[in-house]
Design a protein around this motif. Structure first.
Motif, short mmCIF file in Angstrom:
data_model
loop_
_atom_site.label_atom_id
_atom_site.label_comp_id
_atom_site.label_asym_id
_atom_site.label_seq_id
_atom_site.Cartn_x
_atom_site.Cartn_y
_atom_site.Cartn_z
N ASP A 1 11.06 -12.88 -2.68
CA ASP A 1 10.89 -11.93 -1.58
C ASP A 1 12.15 -11.07 -1.48
N LEU A 2 12.08 -9.87 -2.00
CA LEU A 2 13.24 -8.98 -1.99
C LEU A 2 12.85 -7.68 -1.26
N PRO A 3 12.92 -7.67 0.07
CA PRO A 3 12.46 -6.49 0.81
C PRO A 3 13.21 -5.21 0.43
N TRP A 4 14.48 -5.35 0.05
CA TRP A 4 15.25 -4.14 -0.27
C TRP A 4 14.69 -3.43 -1.50
N LEU A 5 14.04 -4.21 -2.36
CA LEU A 5 13.45 -3.60 -3.56
C LEU A 5 12.23 -2.74 -3.18
N SER A 6 11.44 -3.22 -2.23
CA SER A 6 10.31 -2.43 -1.73
C SER A 6 10.82 -1.15 -1.07
N ILE A 7 11.88 -1.30 -0.28
CA ILE A 7 12.45 -0.15 0.43
C ILE A 7 12.97 0.88 -0.58
N LEU A 8 13.64 0.37 -1.62
CA LEU A 8 14.16 1.26 -2.66
C LEU A 8 13.01 2.02 -3.33
N SER A 9 11.91 1.32 -3.55
CA SER A 9 10.77 1.99 -4.19
C SER A 9 10.19 3.06 -3.28
N PHE A 10 10.16 2.82 -1.96
CA PHE A 10 9.67 3.85 -1.03
C PHE A 10 10.56 5.09 -1.11
N LEU B 1 0.81 -1.23 0.00
CA LEU B 1 0.00 0.00 0.00
C LEU B 1 0.84 1.27 0.00
N LEU B 2 1.94 1.26 0.75
CA LEU B 2 2.72 2.49 0.87
C LEU B 2 3.35 2.88 -0.46
N GLY B 3 3.91 1.90 -1.16
CA GLY B 3 4.47 2.17 -2.48
C GLY B 3 3.40 2.58 -3.47
N LEU B 4 2.26 1.91 -3.36
CA LEU B 4 1.12 2.24 -4.24
C LEU B 4 0.66 3.68 -3.98
N LEU B 5 0.63 4.04 -2.71
CA LEU B 5 0.26 5.41 -2.35
C LEU B 5 1.24 6.40 -2.99
#
Lengths: 198, 179
Positions: free
Chosen positions: B70-79, B26-30
């Motif tokens: 599952d690559l959490p760092w990719l989500s973090i990078l997108s944030f 949701l946060l990245g989508l936001l």
């Protein structure tokens, strides 16, 4: 007699379905992570004073500082938190936090106007100390995502509170009240500095 | 996605509801939809086409993967990237934002699809996720496009800075390894 909008019936029906869906997705620890993050920035008066002071000073400086300072502080605070989480040391954390109260309070007290870049630098510099202190104090096992979200939301809300309080700046008595608030922040900073040094 | 639990309403609603209570997605989508809204109506229109489409296509590909990605760092990078972009609000070409949205959709679609495959869920759950993505993207980007007064657009940019701040903190958690 007031008639209800058809949409309100639909929303009511939707609410009746809500508990079933909500229970199906219950996950333990999630709310704890968010609430823990939300409560962490308000766990110490030294942090609260500084974060409200940033909002007050921003309101005093006017546009665009009123929104740029509260953007810079959470971002640099998060940066400091990241350093703390990664175990990268920053010297004089407690002194830095106390001095932030003194400096920000003094700037509000004397109603100091300065170039935007300089104001941003001051706020960003002190934000690192606050963030680092939080970062090193975080408990293991929290939901990182929700904890971080709560942490940032609370920090931003405290700035928002400072800005709202600072809106009194448009009136003469408000300017005086704001400067008085600056003196309180400064006194608080001195108190915490005494505690940090003894 | 590993915690997808049946809602009792069928796999479509399982997927739809899961996205609605998944802060990672949701946060990245936001952030991407705030950016699209800030860049104007045309960008918003392109985003609500490319984002769910990429999410769905990558999700279908993920459903056929033998492993869970599952690559959490990719989500973090997108944030971090999207949050900073929203905060500084640069003048971006609509196609550039739509490409970013597509890339974001591809990454998260792949994550969702591979995780759905691991728990035996199928395309219907993925469809639920994608429809929710579309609805959320539509509502947020349309809302931001409708904002004209200075302070409301500033509030959106402040929200972007908060997303970036969350990304930084999460990076610290990731390095510490206890999140």
């Amino acid at each position: 007699m007031k008639r209800f909008n058809p949409m309100s019936y639909f929303l009511f029906a939707l609410m009746l379905l809500w508990p079933l869906a909500a229970w199906a997705h219950v996950e333990s620890g999630q709310a704890g992570g968010f609430l823990s993050g939300l409560s962490h920035p308000i766990s110490g008066l030294d942090h609260v004073l500084a974060m409200i002071a940033v909002g007050l000073w921003g309101a005093q400086l006017g546009f665009p500082a009123v929104w740029l300072l509260p953007v810079a502080f959470p971002m640099m605070m998060a940066f400091g938190g990241m350093l703390g989480l990664m175990g990268i040391p920053v010297p004089g954390i407690e002194v830095g936090i106390a001095v932030s109260g003194i400096v920000l309070g003094a700037l509000i007290l004397i109603e100091k106007k300065m170039p935007l870049f300089a104001a941003l630098l001051i706020v960003a510099f002190f934000a690192i100390f606050h963030g680092h202190a939080h970062g090193t104090e975080l408990e293991a096992g929290q939901n990182a995502m929700l904890y971080s979200l709560g942490f940032v939301l609370c920090t931003g809300t405290l700035h928002g509170l400072g800005i709202v309080m600072g809106l009194v700046h448009r009136w003469q008595f408000g300017r005086l009240a704001l400067r008085g608030a600056g003196s309180i922040v400064m006194a608080g900073g001195l108190f915490f500095l005494w505690g940090a040094l003894t | 996605m590993a915690h997808l639990v049946t809602s009792g309403l069928g796999p479509f609603y399982d997927g739809a509801l899961h996205l609605a209570i998944s802060p990672d997605d949701l946060l990245g989508l936001l952030a991407i939809t705030l950016l699209a809204g800030l860049c104007g109506a045309r960008t918003g229109r392109l985003t609500i086409i490319f984002l769910p489409l990429a999410w769905f296509v990558a999700g279908l590909a993920g459903l056929n993967l033998p492993v869970t990605i599952d690559l959490p760092w990719l989500s973090i990078l997108s944030f971090l990237v999207l949050g900073v972009l929203v905060a500084i609000n640069p003048k971006l070409h609509p196609k550039a934002v739509a490409s970013l949205a597509g890339l974001f959709g591809l990454i998260h679609g792949l994550f969702n699809g591979s995780a759905l495959a691991a728990i035996g869920a199928g395309p219907l759950a993925l469809t639920g996720i994608v429809v929710t993505v579309l609805v959320i993207a539509l509502i947020i980007s349309a809302f931001v496009v409708s904002l004209h007064t200075a302070w409301t657009r500033i509030a959106v940019r402040v929200a972007g800075s908060w997303v970036a701040a969350v990304g930084m903190l999460m990076f610290g958690w990731l390095v510490r390894g206890t999140g």
